[in-house]
Scaffold this motif. Structure first.
Motif, short mmCIF file in Angstrom:
data_model
loop_
_atom_site.label_atom_id
_atom_site.label_comp_id
_atom_site.label_asym_id
_atom_site.label_seq_id
_atom_site.Cartn_x
_atom_site.Cartn_y
_atom_site.Cartn_z
N SER A 78 63.40 68.48 46.70
CA SER A 78 62.65 68.02 45.53
C SER A 78 61.25 67.57 45.89
CB SER A 78 63.37 66.84 44.87
OG SER A 78 63.36 65.71 45.71
N GLU A 123 66.81 55.47 34.64
CA GLU A 123 66.52 55.32 36.07
C GLU A 123 65.70 54.05 36.24
OE1 GLU A 123 68.04 57.09 38.06
OE2 GLU A 123 68.33 59.10 37.23
N ARG A 146 70.06 61.70 43.87
CA ARG A 146 70.61 62.09 42.57
C ARG A 146 70.97 63.57 42.66
NH1 ARG A 146 70.40 57.38 42.10
NH2 ARG A 146 69.65 56.10 40.35
N TRP A 177 65.28 61.88 45.62
CA TRP A 177 64.23 61.85 44.61
C TRP A 177 63.35 60.62 44.81
CZ3 TRP A 177 63.53 65.37 40.61
CH2 TRP A 177 64.59 66.25 40.33
N LYS A 211 61.55 61.92 39.44
CA LYS A 211 62.74 62.06 38.59
C LYS A 211 62.39 61.82 37.12
CE LYS A 211 67.33 62.38 38.17
NZ LYS A 211 67.57 61.99 36.79
#
Length: 625
Positions: A68, A288, A296, A301, A306
Motif C-alpha cells: 500500500s 479509523e 488492515r 496502512w 486508508k
C-alpha cells in the motif's frame, strides 16, 4: 535467473541485501562520505556481479508485492479508483508522490539517503518493518523517479486537463455534499492563511475557488464534543456528549439522518469520535481512529492513506441516481495519544520540511504570566508541552512531522476531489474543508487544545459552493462562523429544513445573501436576544467541560468578541479579560486593571456571558445563536 518465489529463499535474499545495506552504511561512516546516489552506485560497482543480481531479484520480488505504500502505478493493484492519484496530483499541482511538482528539484527524494528517524524498537516495530521493506526498493524508485517522473507527470497532467463534462448545478435538484474534516488542525496551518512553511496546494486552490472564513471557531475544543456539535448543530450543554449514559442527542435530528431520510446516499469515512453508539448508521461507514500505522486486510496502512482509499471506495460504489453526502474525517493531524513519538507521518513525506526551521511562537514563554496560577506542571497541557516542545530539537522534530501529516491530508484531498471531477460532479457538489478543533504549538507553554485561547478554538473553514458567483471566488470572510453552523448550511444546500433543535445558522447567507441562500423562514423569537436573521452574530459563548479532574484539564468558558475576550474558569471561580485589539496573543490579563473603562467592559461582558450561558444550558429553549 528466475525470480525467487520460495518463501525461505526470499528471506535469504532479503537478508543478503540487508547485509549489503549495513556494509554500505558502515563504509560511508568510516570514510566520512555521504549516502548519496553516486556513492551508492560506486559501492555497488565494487560488489561481485552475482550479489548485484541478487539485489535486482529482490527488487523485482518486492515490486510485485501489493504494498500500500508503493508509488505510481503500483497503487493501481487496489482497483480502478486508485489509479486516479497521478492525474489528480498533476491537476492540483502535485506530483505522483504527493509533493509540489518541480521538474528541476528532486530535493524531496533526499530523505531515502537518511537513517530512519524512529528508533524505539518496541514501540516502532511496525514502522521499522515498513522502513526495512521500503529501503530495499529505494534505489530503483529513485532511478525511476529521476528518469521517468518528468515524462510521467507531463503525460498525467495532459490527461488530467482533458475536459470531462461536469453536471451543472440545477436548483431543482439536490446537490452533493463533500465534507473534508481534519483533526487537531488550527486556523493557520494553511498556505492560504499566510503560513509560508506548510505545503497545502490543494486546499489553497480550494480557497481560491471559494470563500475562506478567517474567524471560524468551535464551541468546544475537543474531538468528540466538537464532532457531535458539528452533526447536531448543538452546544455541548445540549447534547451532553461527555456523559454517554445521559446522552441527550436525538439521533434522528443529525445531518446524517436528515439527509438520508431525504433521499441522500450518506457516508462516513475515518474518525467517528462520538462517545456514544450511533443508532442509525450512514449507508457507508468505515471508522479509523487512534492510530497512524496499522495492519488492515493483511497489509500495512498509514491512516491518512486508508482514509483516502475508503473515501474513493465510497465515491466509486455510490448509486448514481442519488445525491451523496460524505464526511471524510481524517484522523490526521491528531497525535497518537500515549506514544512518545506523537506524530508518525508516511515515509514518503520525510523529505518535506527537513531543512525548514519552525520558530517558536512569540508567546511560548508566557506560561507564568498569561495563565491563571492554578495551571501547574501536572496540567495536561503542560505535560504534553514537555512531550513535544520543551527543547528546540524536540519541537523541530514534532512540528515537521505535524506539517508532514497536514501535507499528506492535502494530497489525499486532491485525489478525492479529482474523483469527484472524473464523475462529472465537481460543479454540482458543495465542498467544505474544516477541522474539529485547533492546537497549541507551544503558545502559552501549552500543547493540544481544550482552552479558550485563539490557537485552540480557531479552525480553518473553506467553502466552495456551486451557487457562488464567480466574483466570490477567492474572497475572505471575517464574520464569526461556528462549527454549529455546518449542519444548517449543509441541510439548506440540500433543500432540507433544519429542525428546531439546531442552534446554528446557514452560512450561505454570508456569500449568497438572505435571498440567495433560500433559508426557510424562522420565527423571530427563535433567534438569540439582540440578534435577527438579517444580521450575523458578533459574539459567541464557548464552553469546555472538566476532564478527569480539575488539576488535569479544568473546565473553561468564555465570551468571545473581536475587541475583547472574557474567560471564566468555573472550577476555581477565576475570570480573565483580554484586549484582543491590543493583545491578540492573549498575554496580558487586564481583569484586575483599575481603569474605569476596563472595569466597565468587564462588568458588561460578565453580565452578557451569564445570559448566553443560561440560554445555551436551557434544554427547553429552542434558539438560534
Amino acid at each position: 535467473m528466475a525470480i525467487a518465489t520460495d518463501g525461505t529463499r526470499a528471506v535469504l535474499l532479503v537478508g543478503v541485501l540487508c547485509v549489503l545495506s549495513s556494509l554500505f552504511v558502515l563504509h560511508d561512516r568510516s570514510t566520512g562520505t555521504g549516502t548519496g546516489a553516486a556513492s551508492f552506485e560506486a559501492f555497488l560497482a565494487g560488489v561481485p556481479e552475482a550479489i548485484s543480481t541478487v539485489r535486482d531479484q529482490i527488487e523485482s520480488l518486492l515490486t510485485q508485492q501489493q504494498d500500500s505504500h508503493a508509488t505510481g502505478s503500483q497503487r493501481s493493484t487496489w482497483g480502478a479508483p486508485y489509479q486516479l492519484h497521478r492525474d489528480a496530483y498533476a491537476r492540483y499541482g502535485i506530483d505522483d508522490d504527493g509533493y509540489v511538482y518541480d521538474p528541476t528539484n528532486y530535493s524531496h527524494w533526499e530523505f531515502w539517503k537518511q537513517p530512519f528517524e524512529w528508533t524505539d524498537v518496541e514501540a516502532g516495530k511496525r514502522e521499522n518493518e515498513f522502513s526495512r521493506q521500503y529501503s530495499q526498493r529505494h534505489r530503483k524508485m529513485w532511478e525511476n523517479h529521476m528518469t521517468d517522473n518528468a515524462t510521467n507527470a507531463t503525460h498525467a497532467h495532459a490527461q488530467a486537463q482533458q475536459p470531462i463534462p461536469q453536471r451543472p448545478y440545477d436548483p431543482s435538484r439536490p446537490m452533493n455534499v463533500l465534507l473534508l474534516y481534519a483533526d487537531d488542525w488550527r486556523y493557520d496551518t494553511l498556505g492560504a492563511a499566510g503560513n509560508k512553511l506548510v505545503k497545502t496546494p490543494t486546499l489553497d486552490r480550494l480557497a481560491s475557488e471559494g470563500v475562506r472564513f478567517t474567524e471560524n471557531c468551535v464551541t468546544t475544543s475537543v474531538c468528540w464534543s466538537s464532532r457531535v456539535s458539528m452533526v447536531s448543530s448543538q452546544y455541548l450543554a445540549r447534547h451532553n456528549s461527555t456523559k454517554p449514559k445521559y446522552f441527550f442527542l436525538p439521533w434522528n435530528q443529525t445531518v446524517y439522518d436528515l439527509l438520508q431520510s431525504n433521499g441522500y446516499h450518506t457516508g462516513h469515512v475515518g474518525k467517528w469520535g462520538f462517545n456514544h453508539e450511533y443508532k442509525d448508521r450512514p449507508d457507508f461507514q468505515v471508522e479509523e481512529d487512534g492510530w497512524h500505522y496499522d495492519v488492515r486486510g493483511g497489509r500495512m496502512w498509514h491512516v491518512t492513506e486508508k482514509n483516502e482509499a475508503d473515501a474513493l471506495q465510497f465515491l466509486d460504489g455510490r448509486p448514481r441516481d442519488k445525491p451523496f453526502f460524505v464526511n471524510v474525517a481524517f484522523f490526521a493531524t491528531h497525535a497518537v495519544d500515549g506514544d512518545k513519538r506523537q506524530y508518525l507521518p508516511q515515509n514518503k513525506s520525510m523529505g518535506l520540511y527537513r531543512n525548514d526551521y519552525i520558530p517558536y511562537p512569540k508567546n511560548n514563554d508566557t506560561y507564568r504570566t498569561s495563565l491563571p496560577s492554578f495551571f501547574a506542571d501536572n496540567n495536561e497541557g503542560r505535560t504534553r508541552w514537555r512531550w513535544r516542545y520543551d527543547t528546540d530539537d524536540k519541537r523541530q522534530h514534532m512540528m515537521r512531522n505535524y506539517y508532514r501529516m497536514a501535507s499528506e491530508v492535502d494530497s489525499a484531498c486532491a485525489t478525492i476531489l479529482e474523483e469527484v471531477r472524473r464523475q462529472g460532479e465537481l460543479d454540482n457538489t458543495l465542498i467544505i474543508f474544516t477541522t474539529d478543533n485547533g492546537n497549541f504549538h507551544a503558545e502559552h507553554g501549552l500543547a493540544d487544545k481544550w482552552y479558550p485561547h485563539q490557537e485552540s478554538i480557531r479552525v480553518p473553514l473553506i467553502i466552495r459552493d456551486p451557487r457562488m458567483s464567480p466574483a466570490v471566488a477567492g474572497t475572505l470572510n471575517d464574520d464569526f462562523t461556528l462549527n454549529i453552523d455546518l449542519a444548517p448550511t449543509i441541510l439548506s444546500a440540500a433543500g432540507v429544513v433544519a429542525p428546531g433543535s439546531m442552534m446554528g445558522r446557514d452560512m450561505a447567507q454570508l456569500y449568497l445573501g438572505i435571498d440567495g441562500a433560500q433559508t426557510p423562514a424562522v420565527a423571530k423569537e427563535r433567534y438569540l436576544r439582540g440578534t435577527d436573521a438579517t444580521k450575523w452574530r458578533h459574539e459567541f459563548f464557548y464552553e469546555h467541560p472538566i476532564i478527569s479532574h480539575k488539576e488535569y484539564i479544568p473546565s473553561s468558558e468564555a465570551l468571545v468578541r473581536k475587541d475583547h475576550k472574557y474567560f471564566y474558569w468555573p472550577d476555581y471561580d477565576v475570570e480573565q479579560l483580554f484586549d484582543m485589539r491590543e493583545d491578540p496573543r492573549e498575554e496580558n490579563d487586564i481583569s484586575k486593571s483599575e481603569s474605569p473603562k476596563v472595569q466597565e467592559v468587564l462588568e458588561e461582558m460578565r453580565s452578557r456571558f451569564k445570559e448566553l450561558k443560561a440560554t445555551v444550558h436551557d434544554q427547553n429553549l429552542p434558539v438560534i445563536m
